[in-house]
Design an enzyme around this catalytic site. Sequence first.
Site, PDB file in Angstrom:
ATOM      1  N   GLU A   5      -1.665   8.816   5.552  1.00 33.54           N
ATOM      2  CA  GLU A   5      -2.654   9.070   6.587  1.00 33.54           C
ATOM      3  C   GLU A   5      -3.194  10.493   6.420  1.00 33.54           C
ATOM      4  O   GLU A   5      -2.449  11.437   6.223  1.00 33.54           O
ATOM      5  CB  GLU A   5      -2.052   8.893   7.981  1.00 33.54           C
ATOM      6  CG  GLU A   5      -1.715   7.441   8.287  1.00 33.54           C
ATOM      7  CD  GLU A   5      -1.413   7.217   9.764  1.00 33.54           C
ATOM      8  OE1 GLU A   5      -2.158   7.752  10.610  1.00 33.54           O
ATOM      9  OE2 GLU A   5      -0.442   6.508  10.051  1.00 33.54           O
ATOM     10  N   TYR A  36       9.660  20.073   3.652  1.00 35.65           N
ATOM     11  CA  TYR A  36       9.343  21.035   4.709  1.00 35.65           C
ATOM     12  C   TYR A  36      10.143  20.726   5.969  1.00 35.65           C
ATOM     13  O   TYR A  36      10.094  19.616   6.485  1.00 35.65           O
ATOM     14  CB  TYR A  36       7.855  21.008   5.028  1.00 35.65           C
ATOM     15  CG  TYR A  36       6.988  21.539   3.911  1.00 35.65           C
ATOM     16  CD1 TYR A  36       6.668  22.897   3.847  1.00 35.65           C
ATOM     17  CD2 TYR A  36       6.513  20.692   2.910  1.00 35.65           C
ATOM     18  CE1 TYR A  36       5.886  23.392   2.820  1.00 35.65           C
ATOM     19  CE2 TYR A  36       5.725  21.188   1.874  1.00 35.65           C
ATOM     20  CZ  TYR A  36       5.418  22.539   1.836  1.00 35.65           C
ATOM     21  OH  TYR A  36       4.650  23.025   0.809  1.00 35.65           O
ATOM     22  N   ALA A  37      10.866  21.731   6.434  1.00 31.88           N
ATOM     23  CA  ALA A  37      11.599  21.573   7.695  1.00 31.88           C
ATOM     24  C   ALA A  37      10.615  21.585   8.858  1.00 31.88           C
ATOM     25  O   ALA A  37       9.562  22.216   8.798  1.00 31.88           O
ATOM     26  CB  ALA A  37      12.612  22.701   7.857  1.00 31.88           C
ATOM     27  N   GLY A  38      10.951  20.872   9.925  1.00 28.42           N
ATOM     28  CA  GLY A  38      10.060  20.815  11.071  1.00 28.42           C
ATOM     29  C   GLY A  38      10.732  20.185  12.267  1.00 28.42           C
ATOM     30  O   GLY A  38      11.957  20.235  12.409  1.00 28.42           O
ATOM     31  N   LYS A  86       9.342   3.021  11.584  1.00 29.61           N
ATOM     32  CA  LYS A  86       9.380   1.558  11.596  1.00 29.61           C
ATOM     33  C   LYS A  86      10.073   1.010  10.348  1.00 29.61           C
ATOM     34  O   LYS A  86      10.893   0.088  10.431  1.00 29.61           O
ATOM     35  CB  LYS A  86       7.952   1.023  11.680  1.00 29.61           C
ATOM     36  CG  LYS A  86       7.812  -0.487  11.541  1.00 29.61           C
ATOM     37  CD  LYS A  86       6.372  -0.923  11.740  1.00 29.61           C
ATOM     38  CE  LYS A  86       5.459  -0.499  10.615  1.00 29.61           C
ATOM     39  NZ  LYS A  86       5.703  -1.223   9.349  1.00 29.61           N
ATOM     40  N   ARG A 102       1.654   7.388  17.091  1.00 29.37           N
ATOM     41  CA  ARG A 102       2.821   6.515  17.037  1.00 29.37           C
ATOM     42  C   ARG A 102       4.057   7.296  16.591  1.00 29.37           C
ATOM     43  O   ARG A 102       4.062   7.926  15.535  1.00 29.37           O
ATOM     44  CB  ARG A 102       2.554   5.339  16.090  1.00 29.37           C
ATOM     45  CG  ARG A 102       1.614   4.302  16.679  1.00 29.37           C
ATOM     46  CD  ARG A 102       1.222   3.244  15.682  1.00 29.37           C
ATOM     47  NE  ARG A 102       0.302   3.754  14.671  1.00 29.37           N
ATOM     48  CZ  ARG A 102      -0.279   2.992  13.744  1.00 29.37           C
ATOM     49  NH1 ARG A 102      -0.018   1.700  13.698  1.00 29.37           N
ATOM     50  NH2 ARG A 102      -1.110   3.535  12.863  1.00 29.37           N
ATOM     51  N   CYS A 121       4.702   4.477   9.842  1.00 23.23           N
ATOM     52  CA  CYS A 121       5.445   3.958   8.681  1.00 23.23           C
ATOM     53  C   CYS A 121       6.925   4.325   8.684  1.00 23.23           C
ATOM     54  O   CYS A 121       7.787   3.448   8.744  1.00 23.23           O
ATOM     55  CB  CYS A 121       4.788   4.446   7.393  1.00 23.23           C
ATOM     56  SG  CYS A 121       3.123   3.804   7.129  1.00 23.23           S
ATOM     57  N   GLU A 160       0.846  -1.202   0.000  1.00 20.77           N
ATOM     58  CA  GLU A 160       0.000   0.000   0.000  1.00 20.77           C
ATOM     59  C   GLU A 160       0.875   1.245   0.000  1.00 20.77           C
ATOM     60  O   GLU A 160       1.990   1.250   0.521  1.00 20.77           O
ATOM     61  CB  GLU A 160      -0.940  -0.015   1.202  1.00 20.77           C
ATOM     62  CG  GLU A 160      -0.262  -0.169   2.565  1.00 20.77           C
ATOM     63  CD  GLU A 160       0.243   1.127   3.155  1.00 20.77           C
ATOM     64  OE1 GLU A 160      -0.167   2.192   2.678  1.00 20.77           O
ATOM     65  OE2 GLU A 160       1.057   1.072   4.082  1.00 20.77           O
ATOM     66  N   PHE A 161       0.316   2.310  -0.588  1.00 22.51           N
ATOM     67  CA  PHE A 161       0.989   3.615  -0.604  1.00 22.51           C
ATOM     68  C   PHE A 161      -0.048   4.670  -0.207  1.00 22.51           C
ATOM     69  O   PHE A 161      -0.395   5.550  -0.992  1.00 22.51           O
ATOM     70  CB  PHE A 161       1.575   3.903  -1.979  1.00 22.51           C
ATOM     71  CG  PHE A 161       2.646   2.928  -2.391  1.00 22.51           C
ATOM     72  CD1 PHE A 161       3.963   3.088  -1.968  1.00 22.51           C
ATOM     73  CD2 PHE A 161       2.335   1.825  -3.171  1.00 22.51           C
ATOM     74  CE1 PHE A 161       4.948   2.178  -2.335  1.00 22.51           C
ATOM     75  CE2 PHE A 161       3.306   0.914  -3.544  1.00 22.51           C
ATOM     76  CZ  PHE A 161       4.618   1.078  -3.117  1.00 22.51           C
TER      77      PHE A 161
END
Length: 444
Positions: free
Chosen positions: A158, A259-261, A271, A337, A268, A154-155
């Site tokens: 969220e 984007y910096a953050g 893990k 998570r 995903c 899957e791609f």
Amino acid sequence: MNITVVGTGYVGLVSGACLADSGNDVLCLDLDPAKIDTLNSGGIPIHEPGLDQVVARNVAAGRLRFTTDIDEAVAFGQLQFIAVGTPPDEDGSADLKYVLAAARNIASRMTEHKIIVDKSTVPVGTGDKVHRAVTEVLASRAVNIPFSVVSNPEFLKEGAAVDDFMKPDRIIIGINKGDDTALDALRTLYAPFQRNHDKLVVMDVRSAELTKYAANAMLATRISFMNELALLAEKLGADIEHVRHGIGSDPRIGYDFLYAGCGYGGSCFPKDVKALIHTGQVDAGMDLHVLKAVEHANDLQKHVLVNKVQQVFGTDLTGKHFALWGLAFKPNTDDMREAPSRVIVNALLTAGATITAYDPVAMDEARRALGVLTGLNYAKTAKAALTDADALLIVTEWKEFRSPDFRLMRSALKAKTVFDGRNLYEPRAVRDQGLTYHPIGRAG
């Protein structure tokens, strides 16, 4: 087509609902009775925009059902999608016990040809393990029933998973050479999702399994690269947003995931990066130096906001109280998570501070994930979180945070200071409102 989906977590529920929406009859199996009870009573156990309508529509139409009955589930679908969790083991590898248990359950009950589709994110070689597990169970039953094992990763992002499934940019099919029956079935299944042009990319099973990990590892790499450049930009007096525009306009690079953050999180990227590093070390005898650096950079980035806070208020934060906007690892989800907020909250509390946090969606999940922590409270609104706070920390880029009332913010915050972990505002505009502003990698 009759389809069984094993697992009603994020991937399984979205996949099952969307496949039913294209006219298939789908039976979703989960061994958690509480989750199935929730679904059968009209509830949705995860937050995903638009998913509730798709589920409700197809349940009402009779195309989507939920069960805990393994016998019923195996008998139902010619296609058996395995969409169970693959949580990280202690050594960083993906734990395949749920995948292999699902495969054995299918093998112990099947009476005719089944196409077993690995939808879970699994390391290279899992298809072989599933094939071996099914073969062993069939041998123990003394039966010779043909079956296929296919990789169909899957791609789904969220927060945009329904749209991603309905309008895929590619559909990866990993299949054993010569298995035309399985390939024809999957072509038929996915035909409604690729009306304009063929989006099926067919390859061998191992390549499909690696493709999924490679995609997530590449995106994680882009994030960590930009985060590290943002720290450099601060030292050099440059603006990372200008740099982002400058390099993103190059079509070879593009703007996505630049984007910096304050670090990536979720179910995903952390893990899968760990699992791919483990695969390199254990299965191939090689160190993946770039991915180790990506992981290390991300671990450090989750502490950047706390470091900025302590540069302003000192290392001992006893008596300081902070508002925190955003708990989920990204907007449009309640997923906690590996969320950067978890690291930030624990670090601030350890340093002696107290916190009032707010998130539009993830409050209940945050309470479950963080547990009862002395000094951590929750507010019902973003504005309420500002009450009695010395400063504000922005951790998740929810839309409702993008245009705040800066005058109210200035009057509410004792130190009139904002630490922006997602670069939501133009620095000069915020400072013109009388606030001290600390973004990531941005000049004034």
